[in-house]
Motif scaffolding. Structure first.
Motif, mmCIF file in Angstrom:
data_model
loop_
_atom_site.group_PDB
_atom_site.id
_atom_site.type_symbol
_atom_site.label_atom_id
_atom_site.label_comp_id
_atom_site.label_asym_id
_atom_site.label_seq_id
_atom_site.Cartn_x
_atom_site.Cartn_y
_atom_site.Cartn_z
ATOM 1 N N ARG A 40 -32.603 29.744 -13.214
ATOM 2 C CA ARG A 40 -33.358 30.624 -12.810
ATOM 3 C C ARG A 40 -33.110 31.035 -11.492
ATOM 4 O O ARG A 40 -33.732 32.369 -11.237
ATOM 5 C CB ARG A 40 -34.851 29.637 -12.758
ATOM 6 C CG ARG A 40 -35.222 29.463 -14.080
ATOM 7 C CD ARG A 40 -36.686 28.687 -13.910
ATOM 8 N NE ARG A 40 -37.158 28.174 -15.242
ATOM 9 C CZ ARG A 40 -38.358 27.528 -15.354
ATOM 10 N NH1 ARG A 40 -39.222 27.550 -14.423
ATOM 11 N NH2 ARG A 40 -38.824 27.214 -16.645
ATOM 12 N N LEU A 41 -32.311 30.663 -10.686
ATOM 13 C CA LEU A 41 -31.977 31.110 -9.307
ATOM 14 C C LEU A 41 -31.030 32.327 -9.200
ATOM 15 O O LEU A 41 -31.193 33.057 -8.806
ATOM 16 C CB LEU A 41 -31.389 29.857 -8.395
ATOM 17 C CG LEU A 41 -32.123 28.780 -7.859
ATOM 18 C CD1 LEU A 41 -31.472 27.860 -7.113
ATOM 19 C CD2 LEU A 41 -33.402 29.426 -6.865
ATOM 20 N N CYS A 44 -32.892 35.124 -10.796
ATOM 21 C CA CYS A 44 -33.563 35.905 -9.713
ATOM 22 C C CYS A 44 -32.564 36.961 -9.138
ATOM 23 O O CYS A 44 -32.830 38.141 -8.656
ATOM 24 C CB CYS A 44 -34.111 35.058 -8.796
ATOM 25 S SG CYS A 44 -35.526 34.077 -9.025
ATOM 26 N N GLU A 47 -31.775 39.735 -11.110
ATOM 27 C CA GLU A 47 -32.522 40.758 -11.322
ATOM 28 C C GLU A 47 -33.475 41.455 -10.046
ATOM 29 O O GLU A 47 -34.374 42.110 -9.998
ATOM 30 C CB GLU A 47 -33.862 40.109 -11.975
ATOM 31 C CG GLU A 47 -33.572 39.616 -13.382
ATOM 32 C CD GLU A 47 -34.552 38.501 -13.954
ATOM 33 O OE1 GLU A 47 -35.587 38.361 -13.366
ATOM 34 O OE2 GLU A 47 -34.399 38.139 -15.163
ATOM 35 N N ARG A 49 -34.821 39.990 -7.624
ATOM 36 C CA ARG A 49 -35.860 39.046 -6.924
ATOM 37 C C ARG A 49 -35.733 37.928 -6.246
ATOM 38 O O ARG A 49 -34.643 37.626 -5.991
ATOM 39 C CB ARG A 49 -36.622 38.462 -8.228
ATOM 40 C CG ARG A 49 -37.151 39.292 -9.297
ATOM 41 C CD ARG A 49 -38.231 38.596 -10.447
ATOM 42 N NE ARG A 49 -37.213 37.914 -11.211
ATOM 43 C CZ ARG A 49 -37.202 36.614 -11.535
ATOM 44 N NH1 ARG A 49 -38.320 35.849 -11.036
ATOM 45 N NH2 ARG A 49 -36.362 35.991 -12.450
ATOM 46 N N LEU A 51 -35.508 34.586 -3.924
ATOM 47 C CA LEU A 51 -35.206 33.274 -4.272
ATOM 48 C C LEU A 51 -36.741 32.491 -3.645
ATOM 49 O O LEU A 51 -37.320 32.910 -2.651
ATOM 50 C CB LEU A 51 -33.964 32.648 -3.728
ATOM 51 C CG LEU A 51 -32.777 33.349 -4.471
ATOM 52 C CD1 LEU A 51 -31.420 32.744 -3.630
ATOM 53 C CD2 LEU A 51 -32.632 33.033 -5.887
ATOM 54 N N TYR A 144 -40.776 26.277 -9.549
ATOM 55 C CA TYR A 144 -40.602 25.780 -11.035
ATOM 56 C C TYR A 144 -41.169 24.631 -11.209
ATOM 57 O O TYR A 144 -40.337 23.566 -11.853
ATOM 58 C CB TYR A 144 -39.028 25.731 -11.163
ATOM 59 C CG TYR A 144 -38.330 27.150 -10.762
ATOM 60 C CD1 TYR A 144 -38.900 28.314 -10.830
ATOM 61 C CD2 TYR A 144 -36.978 27.104 -10.190
ATOM 62 C CE1 TYR A 144 -38.162 29.444 -10.190
ATOM 63 C CE2 TYR A 144 -36.334 27.941 -9.661
ATOM 64 C CZ TYR A 144 -36.991 29.453 -9.770
ATOM 65 O OH TYR A 144 -36.223 30.476 -9.206
#
Length: 185
Positions: A40-41, A44, A47, A49, A51, A144
Motif C-alpha cells: 500500500r505504501l 501511494c 499514485e 498520494r 504516505l 490501514y
C-alpha cells in the motif's frame, strides 16, 4: 561488547558509524509494517498520494504485533522475515527511509539501495517476542487498520535491543559472521 545507544528517528551521521555486528539499544519512535502495508505504501507513491507518515530518517520494524493484554501497550512483537519486503524496500529507502528491522537475509537490490542512500538493517531477536514487547512503551495504529495485526503502528520504544545486520557500507553479518568460524581447507 558495549551497546550503542541509538535515538530514533535515525541520525544519518550516526548511521555512518554503525557497523555490521554492533549491538544497539533503540529509543524513540519507530513504525511497523509488513508486506501488505508495504504494498500500500508503494501504491501511494505510484499514485502520487501522501504516505501515512513521513519516511525521512525513520525505521520500519517488520512485525505484526499480537493484541495487547490489559495493562500493556502491545502483545508479543517478534520480527517477521524481511525478504518479504525486499520488493518494496528499495523504493522506500529512496524516499528517505533510513532503517529497517526484522530477521533474515536481504537481497542485493535492498543492499544496493542501502549503500546508495545511507540506510541500515537491524536484526531483532526471533523467539523472544514477549521479552521484546517489554521494550515497547506505547503503540498506536496510524494506518490501514483493516489489516489487523499488519496495520501500520507507531511504537515508542525504550532500549529496544537490536543487532546491526547490514550497515550502510554493505557489510553483511550474514556473510562476515560465518566466515569467522569457517575451518581452513
Amino acid at each position: 561488547m558495549e551497546n550503542i545507544h541509538v535515538q530514533l528517528p535515525l541520525d544519518p551521521e550516526q548511521i555512518k558509524t554503525l557497523r555490521a555486528g554492533d549491538t544497539v539499544l533503540l529509543t524513540g519512535v519507530l513504525y511497523t509494517a509488513r508486506d501488505a502495508a508495504h504494498k500500500r505504501l508503494v501504491a501511494c507513491l505510484d499514485e502520487g498520494r501522501p504516505l501515512p507518515f513521513d519516511l525521512k530518517n525513520q525505521l520500519i520494524y517488520y512485525v505484526g504485533p499480537a493484541p495487547a493484554s490489559p495493562g500493556h501497550p502491545v502483545g508479543s512483537a517478534g520480527p517477521t522475515t524481511s525478504y518479504r519486503m525486499d520488493a518494496y524496500a528499495p523504493r522506500l529507502i529512496a524516499q528517505g527511509l533510513k532503517g529497517m528491522m526484522g530477521k533474515g537475509k536481504r537481497n542485493q537490490a535492498v543492499i544496493d539501495a542501502m549503500k546508495a542512500h545511507g540506510a541500515v538493517y537491524f536484526g531483532a531477536v526471533g523467539g523472544a517476542a514477549a521479552l521484546i514487547a517489554q521494550r515497547i512503551v506505547s503503540s498506536q495504529v496510524i494506518a490501514y487498520d483493516d489489516l489487523g495485526a499488519e496495520a501500520i503502528h507507531r511504537f515508542v520504544v525504550k532500549d529496544f535491543p537490536a543487532l546491526v545486520l547490514i550497515d550502510c557500507l554493505g557489510n553483511n553479518l550474514y556473510e562476515t559472521g560465518p566466515a569467522q568460524y569457517r575451518l581452513p581447507d
